[in-house]
Motif scaffolding. Structure first.
Motif, PDB file in Angstrom:
ATOM      1  N   MET A   1     -68.891 -21.110  -5.026  1.00  0.00           N
ATOM      2  CA  MET A   1     -68.764 -19.729  -5.520  1.00  0.00           C
ATOM      3  C   MET A   1     -67.950 -18.876  -4.550  1.00  0.00           C
ATOM      4  O   MET A   1     -67.022 -18.149  -4.955  1.00  0.00           O
ATOM      5  N   PHE A   2     -68.228 -18.952  -3.281  1.00  0.00           N
ATOM      6  CA  PHE A   2     -67.479 -18.159  -2.297  1.00  0.00           C
ATOM      7  C   PHE A   2     -66.052 -18.687  -2.134  1.00  0.00           C
ATOM      8  O   PHE A   2     -65.119 -17.904  -1.909  1.00  0.00           O
ATOM      9  N   LYS A   3     -65.865 -19.992  -2.253  1.00  0.00           N
ATOM     10  CA  LYS A   3     -64.524 -20.567  -2.142  1.00  0.00           C
ATOM     11  C   LYS A   3     -63.636 -20.098  -3.301  1.00  0.00           C
ATOM     12  O   LYS A   3     -62.447 -19.816  -3.118  1.00  0.00           O
ATOM     13  N   ASN A   4     -64.191 -20.011  -4.504  1.00  0.00           N
ATOM     14  CA  ASN A   4     -63.421 -19.525  -5.647  1.00  0.00           C
ATOM     15  C   ASN A   4     -62.931 -18.095  -5.419  1.00  0.00           C
ATOM     16  O   ASN A   4     -61.801 -17.744  -5.795  1.00  0.00           O
ATOM     17  N   CYS A   5     -63.773 -17.286  -4.801  1.00  0.00           N
ATOM     18  CA  CYS A   5     -63.384 -15.895  -4.526  1.00  0.00           C
ATOM     19  C   CYS A   5     -62.219 -15.836  -3.548  1.00  0.00           C
ATOM     20  O   CYS A   5     -61.270 -15.068  -3.736  1.00  0.00           O
ATOM     21  N   VAL A   6     -62.261 -16.670  -2.523  1.00  0.00           N
ATOM     22  CA  VAL A   6     -61.179 -16.690  -1.535  1.00  0.00           C
ATOM     23  C   VAL A   6     -59.903 -17.241  -2.148  1.00  0.00           C
ATOM     24  O   VAL A   6     -58.800 -16.726  -1.894  1.00  0.00           O
ATOM     25  N   ASP A   7     -60.000 -18.262  -2.995  1.00  0.00           N
ATOM     26  CA  ASP A   7     -58.809 -18.874  -3.588  1.00  0.00           C
ATOM     27  C   ASP A   7     -58.111 -17.936  -4.567  1.00  0.00           C
ATOM     28  O   ASP A   7     -56.873 -17.938  -4.683  1.00  0.00           O
TER      29      ASP A   7
ATOM     30  N   LYS B   1     -55.685 -13.593  -3.280  1.00  0.00           N
ATOM     31  CA  LYS B   1     -54.653 -13.830  -2.288  1.00  0.00           C
ATOM     32  C   LYS B   1     -53.921 -12.503  -1.972  1.00  0.00           C
ATOM     33  O   LYS B   1     -53.931 -11.571  -2.763  1.00  0.00           O
ATOM     34  N   GLY B   2     -53.295 -12.501  -0.862  1.00  0.00           N
ATOM     35  CA  GLY B   2     -52.466 -11.345  -0.508  1.00  0.00           C
ATOM     36  C   GLY B   2     -53.266 -10.165   0.031  1.00  0.00           C
ATOM     37  O   GLY B   2     -54.469 -10.239   0.254  1.00  0.00           O
ATOM     38  N   ASP B   3     -52.534  -9.059   0.192  1.00  0.00           N
ATOM     39  CA  ASP B   3     -53.180  -7.871   0.770  1.00  0.00           C
ATOM     40  C   ASP B   3     -54.173  -7.250  -0.188  1.00  0.00           C
ATOM     41  O   ASP B   3     -55.171  -6.644   0.240  1.00  0.00           O
ATOM     42  N   GLY B   4     -53.920  -7.369  -1.500  1.00  0.00           N
ATOM     43  CA  GLY B   4     -54.823  -6.744  -2.461  1.00  0.00           C
ATOM     44  C   GLY B   4     -56.190  -7.408  -2.478  1.00  0.00           C
ATOM     45  O   GLY B   4     -57.178  -6.767  -2.868  1.00  0.00           O
ATOM     46  N   GLY B   5     -56.299  -8.616  -2.086  1.00  0.00           N
ATOM     47  CA  GLY B   5     -57.579  -9.296  -2.106  1.00  0.00           C
ATOM     48  C   GLY B   5     -58.231  -9.398  -0.749  1.00  0.00           C
ATOM     49  O   GLY B   5     -59.159 -10.186  -0.581  1.00  0.00           O
ATOM     50  N   LEU B   6     -57.731  -8.637   0.219  1.00  0.00           N
ATOM     51  CA  LEU B   6     -58.256  -8.730   1.574  1.00  0.00           C
ATOM     52  C   LEU B   6     -59.724  -8.337   1.623  1.00  0.00           C
ATOM     53  O   LEU B   6     -60.532  -9.014   2.258  1.00  0.00           O
ATOM     54  N   TRP B   7     -60.102  -7.263   0.905  1.00  0.00           N
ATOM     55  CA  TRP B   7     -61.499  -6.815   0.958  1.00  0.00           C
ATOM     56  C   TRP B   7     -62.420  -7.839   0.325  1.00  0.00           C
ATOM     57  O   TRP B   7     -63.503  -8.111   0.827  1.00  0.00           O
ATOM     58  N   PHE B   8     -61.982  -8.415  -0.810  1.00  0.00           N
ATOM     59  CA  PHE B   8     -62.825  -9.398  -1.486  1.00  0.00           C
ATOM     60  C   PHE B   8     -63.025 -10.658  -0.619  1.00  0.00           C
ATOM     61  O   PHE B   8     -64.131 -11.200  -0.559  1.00  0.00           O
TER      62      PHE B   8
END
Length: 1017
Positions: free
Chosen positions: A566-572, A575-582
């Motif tokens: 579940m956490f790996k899917n969130c990181v994958d 991507k990029g600067d827009g997903g830094l917080w997530f």
């Protein structure tokens, strides 16, 4: 040449090679240099140089020198334009030109004593050796195949080119083209011989094996072998058309006609363990046959009473032992040759080639299956087939004689063969052997690939249950990452409930650490565009809760894998600067889960496991110990099964249950199995226990004997289906076919009859004179006779029942098992049951008569005249046509059997042998000469009455020297030698076998002229 001329030196070998290299190094035109070197070192040039003459090709140079001799008095040196050597200009050179005529060379060598054949032979051998040496250096298959293609037409037509072909084939070895191998095994349609037999014979063993394999795949393709429509006769015909069958058939016949094995294979009912033992290692030529003594009784022939009784002197014993060893050596040589022909030797051990092993087993299986069709014509001898089943003995020896490993599919079969072989060598089949055989048979049946019972129906109850279980487990999205959705390794229900509570507590803690509920629900494409294209296995906390509801977590590790996914899917996805917080939030919550939530869950689950493992280990250990004790105390029959074999159409594979049935049908295995059953029946009868329904040995042994009895039918269909019957003492659960009820019918209806006969025989012995119950012998107590059903609603009784009755019959005839007076009563009672159970002619039961004869002769001269007369009259009744075949409602198939009567039967042969032994060994005490003549004459009349065909009458067979009648005629000739001359002449006249034939007078007319001698018994 002058006498003082010195012989020139010729450069050969390494020296010639150096000269070529030097010439090429100095040359500016290598092509011209090579041409010149070839010319100067040719055979022509060598002869010219040796004889001091001018080569023929240099004659033009001599003409040029003569033309310019006016300007050059001392001679000139000129090149002929072809780069030839210096030529002298003398006028004698033109007359001394070397033409290199082969006739002159051969004449010259002839004067030296060398023939033309030797010259040609040396040249051809030298060229052949050099060519073979060059071929051995070639490692590439391309040039060899090209040479093979070019030399094949010449080698098949001309014998001089065949060494080249053999050299190429040896070099190719396993890489020889299939078409060439099949061509070498091709036959001439006119005479059936090999077309290229002169090429095939000198081939090395490897190439011959390759030819056999290629021919087998061509004549017996796997598609035809596995085809249901291929009948047993068609399959046998295909097998017999192969080159391998033609090669091995003489060896198989040599083994199955080994005198000692043939004689021993019919002795199913012997009296001691020593007589049952067979030195099986000698059959396989694995030991020195001259170092082991063989029992004289196993090599006896029905010629004299002494040979049957085994009471020979020391010198005769040595002779018998020597002949027995020689006889076993014949079988050993056959097995050894078969092993060498079918094996490849690697690292000092010989292993069978898989396809050739398949072929030889298929040959023996086809031969065994042919007995099933033979039984329909009345020529098959049933379970006690004796020599007819010696190919099953050969199969065991082939499997046990290899020094290398067998293919994996033969592992269990090899174990079964080893267990049975050890039991045969000991002569006793123990309870331990029975357990081992049963366990091995279970492995053989379980390893066989079988068709499902639903026959491919997708909507069968079995598949519906699997489908329902799968739906209950949930969809594929609930499958843990890297884990299988199968519930085979799931813990018990109590532990699963405790595990679910631990995971629910962990999920509650994870919800508390996720205030924004980022991971609570599944992510959709509407919330996150393109999510399904990037993330193939989505996961969320609510998804884990649904999996808990369906009990899909088997351990904490399964839950941990889903959390990390579940956490790996969130990181994958982010991507990029827009997903830094997530990404940062996923890493934070994963760290919290790894440091606090997961360790606590694992600790709680480990404590639960420790509590339950101790209890489960104790229960499991107790169950295992209970099962072991139960298996040691009780021998249970195999579970009844009926399976259809599943095979691939294009693969060579044998039915291991069919092969196992052949091993059980070995005559020497049948002998020890029957002995074990007979001993159990006798012991239970003497103890008054009868045959209990929970007997530990008899039902299992009967079940194994049924497997052996049905083995020809199983082999006839090449093992496409195999059957394991019920134990026989309980009524089968299903009664769909008569075959299912046959074992039950045999044990519950016929076996008690034998028990009744044994008890009745014991009671007769005790009531006779000298018995402990003789004082009450005249009481009015009426003993009921055993009720025997000659026919059952499900067909005739089993062959096994008849075999057990025959063994019991022979047992009661032994001295000590009955009194002289009681034996006459017992003999008649057993005979009546014997004929009823046989339900037809009994005169073909060779093993019964062969074993009954020595049992009777053991009484020696102590046999009373009453018992003698009962035995003779009963034996003559066995030779008569059975009543069941003379009725008007007899089927046509049974009427056809009456074309052959009892003339050439074993009962006829062994009755005359019995009369001869009585007369020759015990004289007038048992068989006076007058009685011998009378009985022999009566026997001839009886057997003549059973024959419908005139060509099968006694007189016709005597003069025709029929092969089947030959052993019987030998017994009659022995009988005539015992009779006085007047009696002998009377017998010849009455039977019509007088050599002079009295100038055409009939046998009846001769009998009227010679008065019949009156005898009183």
């Amino acid at each position: 040449m002058a006498d003082n001329t010195k012989m020139p030196a010729f450069s050969i070998g390494p020296k010639a090679q150096r000269e070529v290299r030097n010439a090429l190094a100095k040359s500016r035109n290598p092509a011209e240099t090579i041409n010149q070197y070839q010319t100067m070192h040719s055979l022509h040039s060598m002869f010219a140089k040796a004889f001091g003459t001018t080569p023929m090709y240099a004659s033009s140079a001599v003409d040029d020198v003569e033309a310019s001799s006016a300007n050059n008095n001392s001679g000139a040196t000129r090149n002929s334009g072809r780069g030839y050597a210096t030529v002298n200009t003398t006028s004698a050179d033109k007359k001394n030109i070397e033409t290199l005529d082969t006739d002159s060379v051969l004449k010259f060598l002839g004067h030296l004593g060398v023939s033309q054949y030797e010259v040609y032979k040396r040249v051809s051998d030298s060229l052949q050796k050099q060519l073979e040496d060059e071929l051995r250096k070639v490692t590439a298959h391309g040039p060899l195949l090209h040479l093979l293609q070019n030399c094949w037409p010449y080698a098949t037509a001309n014998a001089e080119f065949r060494p080249i072909l053999w050299a190429v084939l040896r070099q190719l070895g396993e890489h020889t083209p299939l078409a060439v191998l099949q061509a070498l095994a091709e036959r001439d349609k006119k005479n059936g011989q090999l077309k290229h037999i002169e090429i095939f014979r000198p081939l090395p063993p490897l190439l011959k094996r390759l030819c056999w394999e290629a021919d087998w795949t061509d004549k017996v393709p796997a598609e035809q072998e596995n085809n249901v429509e291929t009948t047993p006769k068609q399959y046998l015909k295909m097998v017999q058309s192969t080159l391998l069958y033609e090669t091995l058939h003489p060896l198989i016949e040599s083994y199955t006609f080994t005198p000692l094995l043939v004689d021993s294979s019919d002795k199913f009912f012997v009296h001691s363990t020593l007589e049952r033992r067979i030195h099986t290692s000698q059959r396989r030529a694995l030991v020195n046959t001259t170092s082991i003594a063989v029992s004289a009784a196993t090599g006896a022939t029905p010629g004299t009473a002494t040979s049957i009784l085994g009471k020979t002197g020391s010198s005769k014993t040595n002779e018998s032992t020597g002949s027995s060893l020689d006889s076993l050596a014949q079988a050993g040589r056959a097995v050894s040759q078969i092993r060498n022909m079918l094996s490849d030797t690697k690292s000092g051990s010989a292993s069978y080639r898989p396809l050739l092993l398949h072929a030889i087993v298929s040959m023996l299986m086809a031969r065994h299956g042919a007995l099933a069709s033979a039984s329909k014509t009345g020529t098959e001898q049933g379970l006690l087939a004796g020599q007819t089943h010696l190919h099953c003995t050969l199969l065991a020896d082939i499997l046990l004689s290899t020094s290398g490993p067998l293919p994996n599919e033969f592992a269990n079969i090899h174990s079964l063969a080893r267990v049975l072989d050890d039991a045969v060598a000991r002569g006793v089949f123990t309870d331990k052997d029975l357990l081992t055989v049963q366990q091995t048979l279970k492995l053989i049946y379980s390893a066989e690939q079988c068709v499902d019972e639903d026959n491919g129906n997708n909507d069968s109850p079995k598949k519906k249950k699997q489908k329902t279980q799968k739906e209950a487990d949930g969809d594929d999205e609930f499958t843990p990452s890297g884990k299988s959705s199968s519930l085979k390794n799931m813990p018990n229900k109590s532990l699963i409930r405790q595990l679910n509570q631990i995971i629910i507590s962990g999920l509650t803690a994870m919800k508390g650490s996720d205030p924004q509920s980022l991971f609570l629900n599944p992510v959709t494409d509407a919330i996150a565009p393109g999510y399904s294209k990037i993330i193939k296995k989505p996961m969320s906390i609510s998804t884990m809760e649904r999996k808990i509801e369906h009990n899909q977590y088997a351990s904490v590790e399964d839950w941990e894998a889903d959390v990390r996914l579940m956490f790996k899917n969130c990181v994958d996805y982010n991507k990029g600067d827009g997903g830094l917080w997530f990404r940062g939030e996923a890493k934070r919550q994963l760290k919290l889960y790894t440091d606090e939530i997961l360790p606590q869950a694992k600790n709680l689950y480990t404590i639960e496991l420790q509590k339950r493992n101790f209890e489960e280990e104790a229960v499991s250990k107790g169950r295992k110990q209970e099962e072991e004790e139960k298996s040691n105390l009780k021998i249970a029959p195999l579970d009844p099964i009926t399976k259809t074999r599943k095979v691939e159409a294009k693969e060579y594979s044998l039915s291991m249950p069919a092969v196992a049935g052949m091993l059980l049908a070995d005559p020497f295995v049948i002998r020890i199995l029957l002995d074990r059953i007979l001993r159990s029946i006798r012991l239970d009868t003497n103890n008054g226990a009868g045959i209990p329904a929970e007997h530990q040995v008899v039902p299992s042994l009967m079940q194994i004997l049924f497997l052996a009895q049905w083995s020809p039918s199983i082999c006839a269909i090449r093992g496409r289906q195999f059957i394991v019957s019920e134990s026989g003492l309980v009524l089968p659960k299903t009664a769909e076919s008569p075959e299912t009820l046959l074992p039950y019918t045999s044990l519950r209806q016929y076996l008690p009859v034998m028990v009744h006969l044994l008890r009745d025989a014991d009671l007769d012995k005790r009531l006779a004179v000298g018995g402990d119950l003789h004082s009450v012998a005249r009481s009015e107590i009426i003993r009921p006779a055993p009720k025997v059903l000659s026919e059952t609603p499900y067909g005739s009784p089993s062959q096994i029942v008849l075999a057990i009755l025959e063994g019991t019959y022979i047992y009661v005839c032994l001295p000590g098992n009955s009194q002289d007076v009681s034996l006459s009563l017992t003999f008649l009672k057993f005979s009546d049951v014997f004929q009823q159970i046989a339900n037809g002619p009994v005169w073909e039961e060779r093993s019964f008569f062969k074993c009954l004869l020595p049992s009777i002769l053991r009484h020696k001269a102590r046999l009373s005249k009453t018992v003698r007369d009962v035995m003779i009259s009963t034996w003559i009744d066995w030779l008569k046509t059975p009543r069941t075949q003379t009725s008007s409602d007899t089927p046509k198939s049974s009427r056809k059997k009456r074309k052959k009567g009892s003339m050439e039967s074993p009962a006829h042969e062994y009755l005359i042998c019995l009369l001869n032994d009585w007369a020759s060994s015990f004289g007038n005490q048992v068989m006076p000469r007058d009685l011998l003549l009378k009985v022999a004459t009566e026997v001839v009349e009886v057997v003549d009455d059973t024959e419908v065909d005139l060509e099968r009458k006694f007189r016709s067979l005597w003069k025709r020297e029929d092969k089947g009648f030959k052993p019987i005629k030998a017994q009659y000739e022995r009988l005539l030698a015992l009779l006085p001359e007047t009696h002998s002449k009377q017998f010849k006249n009455v039977t019509g076998i007088d050599a002079d034939d009295r100038d055409g007078k009939t046998a009846t007319e001769d009998a009227e002229e010679v008065p019949v001698v009156e005898t009183n018994t």
